[in-house]
Design a protein around this motif. Structure first.
Motif, PDB file in Angstrom:
ATOM      1  N   LYS A 122       0.818  -1.219   0.000  1.00 28.44           N
ATOM      2  CA  LYS A 122       0.000   0.000   0.000  1.00 28.44           C
ATOM      3  C   LYS A 122       0.844   1.259   0.000  1.00 28.44           C
ATOM      4  CE  LYS A 122      -4.620  -0.903   1.188  1.00 28.44           C
ATOM      5  NZ  LYS A 122      -4.745  -2.059   2.100  1.00 28.44           N
ATOM      6  N   THR A 123       2.108   1.143   0.413  1.00 25.05           N
ATOM      7  CA  THR A 123       2.955   2.342   0.452  1.00 25.05           C
ATOM      8  C   THR A 123       3.439   2.733  -0.948  1.00 25.05           C
ATOM      9  OG1 THR A 123       4.948   1.037   0.787  1.00 25.05           O
ATOM     10  CG2 THR A 123       3.811   1.781   2.760  1.00 25.05           C
ATOM     11  N   LEU A 124       3.130   1.898  -1.952  1.00 25.08           N
ATOM     12  CA  LEU A 124       3.554   2.242  -3.312  1.00 25.08           C
ATOM     13  C   LEU A 124       2.632   3.305  -3.893  1.00 25.08           C
ATOM     14  CD1 LEU A 124       4.213  -1.338  -4.683  1.00 25.08           C
ATOM     15  CD2 LEU A 124       5.908   0.377  -4.075  1.00 25.08           C
ATOM     16  N   GLY A 125       3.178   4.127  -4.771  1.00 29.81           N
ATOM     17  CA  GLY A 125       2.375   5.184  -5.370  1.00 29.81           C
ATOM     18  C   GLY A 125       1.280   4.648  -6.268  1.00 29.81           C
ATOM     19  N   LYS A 126       1.567   3.542  -6.938  1.00 30.80           N
ATOM     20  CA  LYS A 126       0.574   2.982  -7.852  1.00 30.80           C
ATOM     21  C   LYS A 126       0.534   1.477  -7.660  1.00 30.80           C
ATOM     22  CE  LYS A 126      -0.633   2.570 -12.724  1.00 30.80           C
ATOM     23  NZ  LYS A 126      -0.465   3.163 -14.053  1.00 30.80           N
ATOM     24  N   LYS A 127      -0.667   0.927  -7.640  1.00 29.27           N
ATOM     25  CA  LYS A 127      -0.796  -0.511  -7.433  1.00 29.27           C
ATOM     26  C   LYS A 127      -0.146  -1.248  -8.604  1.00 29.27           C
ATOM     27  CE  LYS A 127      -4.315  -3.964  -6.343  1.00 29.27           C
ATOM     28  NZ  LYS A 127      -3.331  -4.795  -5.645  1.00 29.27           N
ATOM     29  N   ILE A 128       0.601  -2.298  -8.284  1.00 29.01           N
ATOM     30  CA  ILE A 128       1.251  -3.080  -9.330  1.00 29.01           C
ATOM     31  C   ILE A 128       0.214  -4.009  -9.958  1.00 29.01           C
ATOM     32  CG2 ILE A 128       3.000  -4.846  -9.756  1.00 29.01           C
ATOM     33  CD1 ILE A 128       4.589  -3.614  -7.427  1.00 29.01           C
ATOM     34  N   PHE A 129       0.187  -4.024 -11.300  1.00 28.07           N
ATOM     35  CA  PHE A 129      -0.890  -4.798 -11.933  1.00 28.07           C
ATOM     36  C   PHE A 129      -0.498  -6.211 -12.345  1.00 28.07           C
ATOM     37  CE2 PHE A 129       0.475  -1.306 -14.889  1.00 28.07           C
ATOM     38  CZ  PHE A 129       1.338  -2.066 -15.659  1.00 28.07           C
ATOM     39  N   TRP A 130       0.731  -6.632 -12.041  1.00 29.44           N
ATOM     40  CA  TRP A 130       1.060  -8.062 -12.246  1.00 29.44           C
ATOM     41  C   TRP A 130       0.936  -8.770 -10.906  1.00 29.44           C
ATOM     42  CZ3 TRP A 130       4.949  -4.455 -13.855  1.00 29.44           C
ATOM     43  CH2 TRP A 130       4.931  -4.179 -15.210  1.00 29.44           C
ATOM     44  N   SER A 131       0.203  -9.874 -10.871  1.00 29.42           N
ATOM     45  CA  SER A 131      -0.067 -10.470  -9.566  1.00 29.42           C
ATOM     46  C   SER A 131       1.201 -10.958  -8.877  1.00 29.42           C
ATOM     47  CB  SER A 131      -1.110 -11.575  -9.681  1.00 29.42           C
ATOM     48  OG  SER A 131      -0.927 -12.310 -10.859  1.00 29.42           O
ATOM     49  N   ASN A 132       2.096 -11.646  -9.615  1.00 31.61           N
ATOM     50  CA  ASN A 132       3.322 -12.092  -8.957  1.00 31.61           C
ATOM     51  C   ASN A 132       4.173 -10.912  -8.518  1.00 31.61           C
ATOM     52  OD1 ASN A 132       2.962 -14.803  -8.946  1.00 31.61           O
ATOM     53  ND2 ASN A 132       4.452 -15.272 -10.538  1.00 31.61           N
ATOM     54  N   GLY A 133       4.298  -9.945  -9.394  1.00 31.40           N
ATOM     55  CA  GLY A 133       5.107  -8.770  -9.083  1.00 31.40           C
ATOM     56  C   GLY A 133       4.575  -8.057  -7.861  1.00 31.40           C
ATOM     57  N   ASP A 134       3.266  -7.976  -7.774  1.00 30.78           N
ATOM     58  CA  ASP A 134       2.640  -7.300  -6.645  1.00 30.78           C
ATOM     59  C   ASP A 134       2.999  -8.009  -5.333  1.00 30.78           C
ATOM     60  OD1 ASP A 134       0.920  -5.484  -5.356  1.00 30.78           O
ATOM     61  OD2 ASP A 134      -0.685  -6.973  -5.362  1.00 30.78           O
TER      62      ASP A 134
END
Ligand code: SF4
Lengths: 360, 302
Positions: free
Chosen positions: B211-223
């Motif tokens: 949640k501290t990231l500016g933008k949600k990562i849209f790859w599930s593994n990467g996230d």
């Protein structure tokens, strides 16, 4: 607020119009040069794709020249483009730059919202006019470019159409309202109509498919259109900025219908959207094969995920619809010599095929 | 005669394979899973151009398998969570297989797309059952049964007070494939280091940290990988170092790796990027690991 944005082909002309129309000062990144590339490479993750690195180089050079607000695009995947901004922001901050970044998601509502943020003492009507003029410039430039790509292989005195094109682009760039723009556009078109053509030539017809940045940015694709044109080839790029805008932003009916048609053509080979333009690369290849083009050139940045998927499928498509395909991955090392040799060999192959078909 | 279904040990097999295997068995099929990745698998995998090592390995496993089975289980996993995607190479994999191998047996390549709604999972389950002659109820029941067998989330192991703890961040199909990862976990353990992988961090913990990231990562593994890495370096008892292991030309990792190292750097936690491909030499790999762990030990002593 001094605005800047990344380069892609002649896009800067339209964006400059837009932001100055919104009442902002604009600093264009210097034209993409060796230095741009070097800066981009130095500060980017090694295997990031080329557009990422060049965008970053553009940003650094523009910030150095006094820009303090970067406007760039977002996206929701799975192509990496959607996450560029987030990473680039961190890199630039680490380099000590002070700036704001406005990330525009590819959606018309978000665009209007963000434009509003940028607009300075402008009312809705003025924002609308700025937007309209910027779009009209894109359409004008694309339509001229298409025409030049047709004329190049046929013109009697080499370079004539390019000369008219460059001149017209300058006038378009300077146009301050729709009517001066239209005059410039029509003048350009009619000058092109008067270019003297060789009679009786039937140039090879090649479709260019692949990733939009590499397709449109001639400093990266080694001047592909121009080179092919001078080798006697009529070039059909399957993507121009205006197509992208009409299809993705405005979702115009005719474009959506065309997407659907293309997706159906690709279906037997690639059953699902893989981000970017992967599915269109396949679809246009099928389509142009059926329409008896002589060949396809597939261009993309090295490590581009959607296009690598396409690349691994294209040999099968090429075989099935009987059209030769040349895949070219571009990275910072793609030198002119390597590309030229491959283009020449490909064109020889296409000429040979034509003769063979003619005899058969 | 029972139907033989081939299950390649690659890519998302490392995340969902045990459930798939059980599910197909519950549906009455005989499941053939390929063995561990070997040098030979790598050689067969070079049929795909310019893809990452895990995708080549997957292709290699298919090559091993396809002649022995009636079907290949290669679901098209587009998304496993709302708003997210897997990688384009995973989404396009069934098509790359079809275009590059002649005489493939039929692929069970149902679409699984939970990006917008979760019904897709049930549709996929029913479709697979249908292909094997089962009705919807028994298919769903088979899935339910298989799901019960899934691996439980592991908790973080806390090591001896003075021991080194390293967060090893990477895709499960890289970390847990011994050939691809050069057996990195064993090697680190051998140096006396405790290894924590993203799978040991719960989805919830990772999600909170991400949640501290500016933008949600849209790859599930990467996230999950980024979230786990952040959880490990931001916790009250942060790890001593991070190793981000990735495959040359992995698209998402080029950005996620940069993101993770930016964050680690900001918190003054050493982070090493390890890139593997089919040409990675073991000797150089070990040297780099040693140098990194030595550095961590010196840091801790000083
Ligand atoms: S996420 Fe990376 S490693 Fe995994 S399939 Fe995609 S490119 Fe390969």
């Amino acid at each position: 607020m001094i605005v800047t944005f990344p380069h892609m082909g002649d896009m800067s002309i339209a964006l400059k119009e837009l932001f100055t129309g919104l009442g902002r000062q604009v600093v264009l990144p210097p034209p993409i040069s060796k230095r741009t590339l070097e800066l981009g490479i130095k500060y980017s993750p090694e295997t990031a794709c080329l557009p990422f690195k060049i965008n970053l180089g553009n940003f650094i050079e523009a910030l150095e020249q006094g820009a303090n607000t970067i406007v760039t695009c977002g996206g929701v995947g799975p192509c990496r483009l959607g996450y560029y901004a987030e990473i680039q922001q961190g890199i630039l901050k680490n380099l000590g730059f002070n700036f704001d970044m406005i990330v525009v998601e590819p959606d018309i509502v978000d665009i209007i919202k963000q434009l509003h943020r940028v607009a300075f003492k402008r009312n809705f009507w003025e924002v609308y006019l700025a937007f309209r003029l910027a779009l009209a410039k894109i359409h004008a430039m694309d339509s001229i470019q298409r025409k030049v790509n047709m004329i190049r292989p046929r013109e009697v005195s080499v370079g004539e159409s390019d000369f008219i094109w460059r001149q017209t682009v300058d006038v378009i760039d300077a146009a301050e309202n729709l009517s001066t723009l239209r005059t410039a556009w029509h003048k350009g078109e009619s000058e092109l109509d008067e270019v003297k053509l060789k009679s009786g030539t039937r140039p090879l017809r090649i479709g260019v498919v692949g990733e939009i940045y590499v397709m449109l940015e001639s400093s990266i694709n080694q001047n592909l259109d121009w080179r092919l044109g001078n080798m006697g080839v009529e070039v059909y790029k399957t993507m121009y900025l205006s197509d992208y805008i009409n299809g993705h932003l405005f979702r115009k009916r005719e474009y959506l219908k065309k997407f659907k048609y293309l997706a159906d053509l690709a279906q037997p080979y690639l059953g699902h959207y893989v981000g970017g333009h992967g599915i269109k690369s396949i679809a246009h290849t099928v389509n142009m094969g059926q329409e008896k083009y002589d060949g396809i050139i597939h261009v993309f940045p090295f490590t581009c995920m959607p296009e690598i998927v396409a690349k691994n499928i294209l040999p099968k498509v090429s075989n099935d619809v009987d059209i030769p395909v040349l895949s070219l991955a571009f990275d910072e090392q793609s030198g002119e010599a390597g590309i030229v040799t491959r283009l020449e060999a490909f064109i020889d192959l296409l000429r040979y095929r034509r003769v063979k078909h003619h005899l058969a | 005669m029972t139907i033989r279904i081939g299950l390649p040990r690659g890519l998302l097999y490392y995340q969902y394979g045990s459930i798939w295997e059980k599910f197909l068995q519950e549906l009455g099929a005989e499941v053939v899973v390929t063995g561990d990745t070997s040098k030979a698998t790598l050689n067969c995998g070079s049929g795909l151009d310019e893809v990452c090592l895990p995708a080549k390995v997957y292709f290699g496993h298919i090559n091993d398998l396809y002649k022995q089975v009636d079907y290949l289980f290669t679901p098209r996993i587009i998304s496993v969570a709302a708003g997210q995607y897997t990688c384009p190479k995973i989404i396009g994999m069934p098509d790359m297989l079809r275009s590059n191998i002649d005489n493939l047996p039929p692929l069970i390549d149902v679409n699984l797309n939970l990006r917008q709604n979760s019904r897709s999972l049930y549709q996929a389950i029913i479709t697979v059952g249908h292909m094997l002659g089962k009705n919807a109820i028994s298919s769903l029941y088979a899935w339910y049964h298989a799901w019960q067998y899934r691996r439980m989330d592991q908790a973080i192991r806390y090591s001896k007070p003075n021991g080194q703890r390293i967060g090893l961040i990477g895709h499960p199909y890289i970390i847990y494939d011994r050939q691809i990862s050069m057996n990195i976990i064993d090697k680190l353990n051998h140096f006396g280091i405790d290894v924590i992988t993203p799978e040991m961090i719960s989805n919830r913990q990772a999600a909170i940290a991400a949640k501290t990231l500016g933008k949600k990562i849209f790859w599930s593994n990467g996230d999950h990988m980024a979230g786990a890495a952040l959880a490990l370096i931001q916790s009250g008892q942060p790890v001593d170092g991070l190793i981000f292991i990735t495959s040359f030309t992995c698209g998402p990792d080029a950005l996620i790796g940069e993101l993770v190292s930016q964050r680690a750097q900001a918190l003054n936690i050493p982070c090493m990027l390890l890139t593997v491909d089919e040409h990675t030499a073991e000797a150089g790999f070990v040297t780099r690991l040693e140098a990194f762990t030595d550095m961590l030990i010196r840091r801790k002593q000083s």
